[in-house]
Write a protein that holds these residues in place. Structure first.
Motif, PDB file in Angstrom:
ATOM      1  N   SER A 143       0.831  -1.212   0.000  1.00 58.43           N
ATOM      2  CA  SER A 143       0.000   0.000   0.000  1.00 58.43           C
ATOM      3  C   SER A 143       0.863   1.258   0.000  1.00 58.43           C
ATOM      4  O   SER A 143       0.531   2.246  -0.655  1.00 58.43           O
ATOM      5  CB  SER A 143      -0.963  -0.011   1.193  1.00 58.43           C
ATOM      6  OG  SER A 143      -0.233   0.070   2.404  1.00 58.43           O
ATOM      7  N   LEU A 144       2.003   1.230   0.696  1.00 58.72           N
ATOM      8  CA  LEU A 144       2.913   2.381   0.667  1.00 58.72           C
ATOM      9  C   LEU A 144       3.500   2.582  -0.729  1.00 58.72           C
ATOM     10  O   LEU A 144       3.637   3.716  -1.186  1.00 58.72           O
ATOM     11  CB  LEU A 144       4.036   2.189   1.682  1.00 58.72           C
ATOM     12  CG  LEU A 144       3.674   2.379   3.151  1.00 58.72           C
ATOM     13  CD1 LEU A 144       4.856   2.011   4.042  1.00 58.72           C
ATOM     14  CD2 LEU A 144       3.248   3.810   3.416  1.00 58.72           C
ATOM     15  N   CYS A 145       3.822   1.503  -1.413  1.00 55.57           N
ATOM     16  CA  CYS A 145       4.345   1.607  -2.779  1.00 55.57           C
ATOM     17  C   CYS A 145       3.300   2.191  -3.720  1.00 55.57           C
ATOM     18  O   CYS A 145       3.611   3.030  -4.579  1.00 55.57           O
ATOM     19  CB  CYS A 145       4.801   0.241  -3.295  1.00 55.57           C
ATOM     20  SG  CYS A 145       6.297  -0.361  -2.501  1.00 55.57           S
ATOM     21  N   LEU A 146       2.039   1.771  -3.564  1.00 57.28           N
ATOM     22  CA  LEU A 146       0.972   2.317  -4.404  1.00 57.28           C
ATOM     23  C   LEU A 146       0.763   3.801  -4.128  1.00 57.28           C
ATOM     24  O   LEU A 146       0.575   4.592  -5.056  1.00 57.28           O
ATOM     25  CB  LEU A 146      -0.327   1.532  -4.185  1.00 57.28           C
ATOM     26  CG  LEU A 146      -0.329   0.091  -4.697  1.00 57.28           C
ATOM     27  CD1 LEU A 146      -1.611  -0.622  -4.270  1.00 57.28           C
ATOM     28  CD2 LEU A 146      -0.175   0.062  -6.205  1.00 57.28           C
ATOM     29  N   GLU A 147       0.809   4.196  -2.875  1.00 58.52           N
ATOM     30  CA  GLU A 147       0.675   5.614  -2.525  1.00 58.52           C
ATOM     31  C   GLU A 147       1.824   6.417  -3.130  1.00 58.52           C
ATOM     32  O   GLU A 147       1.619   7.522  -3.642  1.00 58.52           O
ATOM     33  CB  GLU A 147       0.666   5.789  -0.999  1.00 58.52           C
ATOM     34  CG  GLU A 147      -0.613   5.352  -0.334  1.00 58.52           C
ATOM     35  CD  GLU A 147      -0.541   5.526   1.182  1.00 58.52           C
ATOM     36  OE1 GLU A 147       0.078   6.514   1.641  1.00 58.52           O
ATOM     37  OE2 GLU A 147      -1.080   4.665   1.883  1.00 58.52           O
ATOM     38  N   TYR A 148       3.023   5.857  -3.071  1.00 60.11           N
ATOM     39  CA  TYR A 148       4.176   6.542  -3.641  1.00 60.11           C
ATOM     40  C   TYR A 148       4.003   6.728  -5.147  1.00 60.11           C
ATOM     41  O   TYR A 148       4.282   7.795  -5.681  1.00 60.11           O
ATOM     42  CB  TYR A 148       5.455   5.742  -3.352  1.00 60.11           C
ATOM     43  CG  TYR A 148       6.666   6.313  -4.058  1.00 60.11           C
ATOM     44  CD1 TYR A 148       7.316   7.430  -3.557  1.00 60.11           C
ATOM     45  CD2 TYR A 148       7.146   5.732  -5.236  1.00 60.11           C
ATOM     46  CE1 TYR A 148       8.413   7.959  -4.214  1.00 60.11           C
ATOM     47  CE2 TYR A 148       8.233   6.251  -5.902  1.00 60.11           C
ATOM     48  CZ  TYR A 148       8.881   7.370  -5.377  1.00 60.11           C
ATOM     49  OH  TYR A 148       9.948   7.881  -6.039  1.00 60.11           O
ATOM     50  N   ASP A 149       3.546   5.689  -5.845  1.00 61.70           N
ATOM     51  CA  ASP A 149       3.328   5.782  -7.278  1.00 61.70           C
ATOM     52  C   ASP A 149       2.308   6.851  -7.629  1.00 61.70           C
ATOM     53  O   ASP A 149       2.468   7.614  -8.589  1.00 61.70           O
ATOM     54  CB  ASP A 149       2.900   4.430  -7.866  1.00 61.70           C
ATOM     55  CG  ASP A 149       4.028   3.420  -7.893  1.00 61.70           C
ATOM     56  OD1 ASP A 149       5.203   3.848  -7.828  1.00 61.70           O
ATOM     57  OD2 ASP A 149       3.737   2.209  -7.989  1.00 61.70           O
ATOM     58  N   GLU A 150       1.227   6.930  -6.822  1.00 59.24           N
ATOM     59  CA  GLU A 150       0.205   7.948  -7.064  1.00 59.24           C
ATOM     60  C   GLU A 150       0.769   9.335  -6.864  1.00 59.24           C
ATOM     61  O   GLU A 150       0.507  10.249  -7.651  1.00 59.24           O
ATOM     62  CB  GLU A 150      -0.996   7.715  -6.123  1.00 59.24           C
ATOM     63  CG  GLU A 150      -1.835   6.504  -6.484  1.00 59.24           C
ATOM     64  CD  GLU A 150      -2.919   6.243  -5.452  1.00 59.24           C
ATOM     65  OE1 GLU A 150      -3.204   7.137  -4.622  1.00 59.24           O
ATOM     66  OE2 GLU A 150      -3.485   5.135  -5.479  1.00 59.24           O
ATOM     67  N   LEU A 151       1.543   9.528  -5.806  1.00 61.26           N
ATOM     68  CA  LEU A 151       2.142  10.834  -5.532  1.00 61.26           C
ATOM     69  C   LEU A 151       3.148  11.197  -6.631  1.00 61.26           C
ATOM     70  O   LEU A 151       3.210  12.351  -7.069  1.00 61.26           O
ATOM     71  CB  LEU A 151       2.820  10.834  -4.166  1.00 61.26           C
ATOM     72  CG  LEU A 151       1.918  10.862  -2.952  1.00 61.26           C
ATOM     73  CD1 LEU A 151       2.747  10.702  -1.683  1.00 61.26           C
ATOM     74  CD2 LEU A 151       1.135  12.169  -2.906  1.00 61.26           C
ATOM     75  N   ALA A 152       3.933  10.233  -7.056  1.00 62.05           N
ATOM     76  CA  ALA A 152       4.925  10.496  -8.084  1.00 62.05           C
ATOM     77  C   ALA A 152       4.267  10.858  -9.424  1.00 62.05           C
ATOM     78  O   ALA A 152       4.749  11.727 -10.141  1.00 62.05           O
ATOM     79  CB  ALA A 152       5.837   9.290  -8.261  1.00 62.05           C
ATOM     80  N   SER A 153       3.156  10.225  -9.744  1.00 64.57           N
ATOM     81  CA  SER A 153       2.491  10.510 -11.025  1.00 64.57           C
ATOM     82  C   SER A 153       1.750  11.860 -10.973  1.00 64.57           C
ATOM     83  O   SER A 153       1.527  12.488 -11.997  1.00 64.57           O
ATOM     84  CB  SER A 153       1.518   9.386 -11.393  1.00 64.57           C
ATOM     85  OG  SER A 153       0.485   9.307 -10.433  1.00 64.57           O
ATOM     86  N   SER A 154       1.378  12.332  -9.777  1.00 67.54           N
ATOM     87  CA  SER A 154       0.680  13.610  -9.692  1.00 67.54           C
ATOM     88  C   SER A 154       1.636  14.789  -9.750  1.00 67.54           C
ATOM     89  O   SER A 154       1.205  15.930  -9.931  1.00 67.54           O
ATOM     90  CB  SER A 154      -0.158  13.677  -8.390  1.00 67.54           C
ATOM     91  OG  SER A 154       0.705  13.675  -7.266  1.00 67.54           O
ATOM     92  N   LEU A 155       2.919  14.564  -9.607  1.00 68.27           N
ATOM     93  CA  LEU A 155       3.906  15.659  -9.646  1.00 68.27           C
ATOM     94  C   LEU A 155       4.202  16.077 -11.032  1.00 68.27           C
ATOM     95  O   LEU A 155       4.302  15.811 -12.007  1.00 68.27           O
ATOM     96  CB  LEU A 155       5.180  15.266  -8.931  1.00 68.27           C
ATOM     97  CG  LEU A 155       5.036  15.084  -7.435  1.00 68.27           C
ATOM     98  CD1 LEU A 155       6.367  14.614  -6.850  1.00 68.27           C
ATOM     99  CD2 LEU A 155       4.641  16.368  -6.749  1.00 68.27           C
TER     100      LEU A 155
END
Length: 155
Positions: A143-155
């Motif tokens: 779940s932390l990896c998925l959150e990181y991916d979402e944050l990275a794609s929103s930047l």
């Protein structure tokens, strides 16, 4: 000053750089595939093995012998049976075999260091960190990896 320049030119272009030889150039090549003092690896392979490892952690240093394009061209003009019997082939084989042996030894040493560090870490933690985990820890990591991916794609 002039002798330094002459030495540099000899190193770069060869000592016979000023030979005219006649109207059609030199009568025979000044450097051939059997000329001692040229890199035999470059002569038979067309690549400088020392250059392949330059600027790497596995650098083997600079080539102590000059690489001659003229010797390489002469080697390529030889008949196939003379190319196969050229002494540079055997030298290249042993050189590459020695490189592989040294690299395998280096890899084995590094693997042993990793094993020792892993055992040391397991002793300090009281268990093997790779095999002893709770199932919830894996789900939390995902779940932390998925959150990181979402944050990275929103930047």
């Amino acid at each position: 000053m002039a002798s330094d320049a002459r030495a540099l030119l000899d190193q770069l272009m060869g000592s016979s750089r000023n030979d005219a030889g006649g109207p059609n150039g030199p009568s025979r090549p000044s450097v051939d595939a059997y000329t001692p003092g040229n890199c035999p690896y470059y002569t038979v392979w067309g690549r400088d093995p020392y250059e392949l490892f330059s600027n790497t952690r596995s650098s083997i240093g600079a080539n102590p012998l000059p690489c001659s394009d003229e010797a390489r061209r002469h080697f390529l003009s030889l008949p196939p049976d003379r190319q196969r019997s050229h002494p540079g082939n055997v030298k290249l084989l042993f050189f590459l075999k020695d490189l592989v042996t040294k690299n395998n030894r280096h890899i084995s040493q590094n693997k042993q260091k990793v094993r020792e560090e892993s055992l040391d870490l397991a002793r300090r933690l009281g268990s093997d960190p790779v095999t002893s985990f709770q199932p919830g820890q894996v789900e939390g990591l995902v779940s932390l990896c998925l959150e990181y991916d979402e944050l990275a794609s929103s930047l």
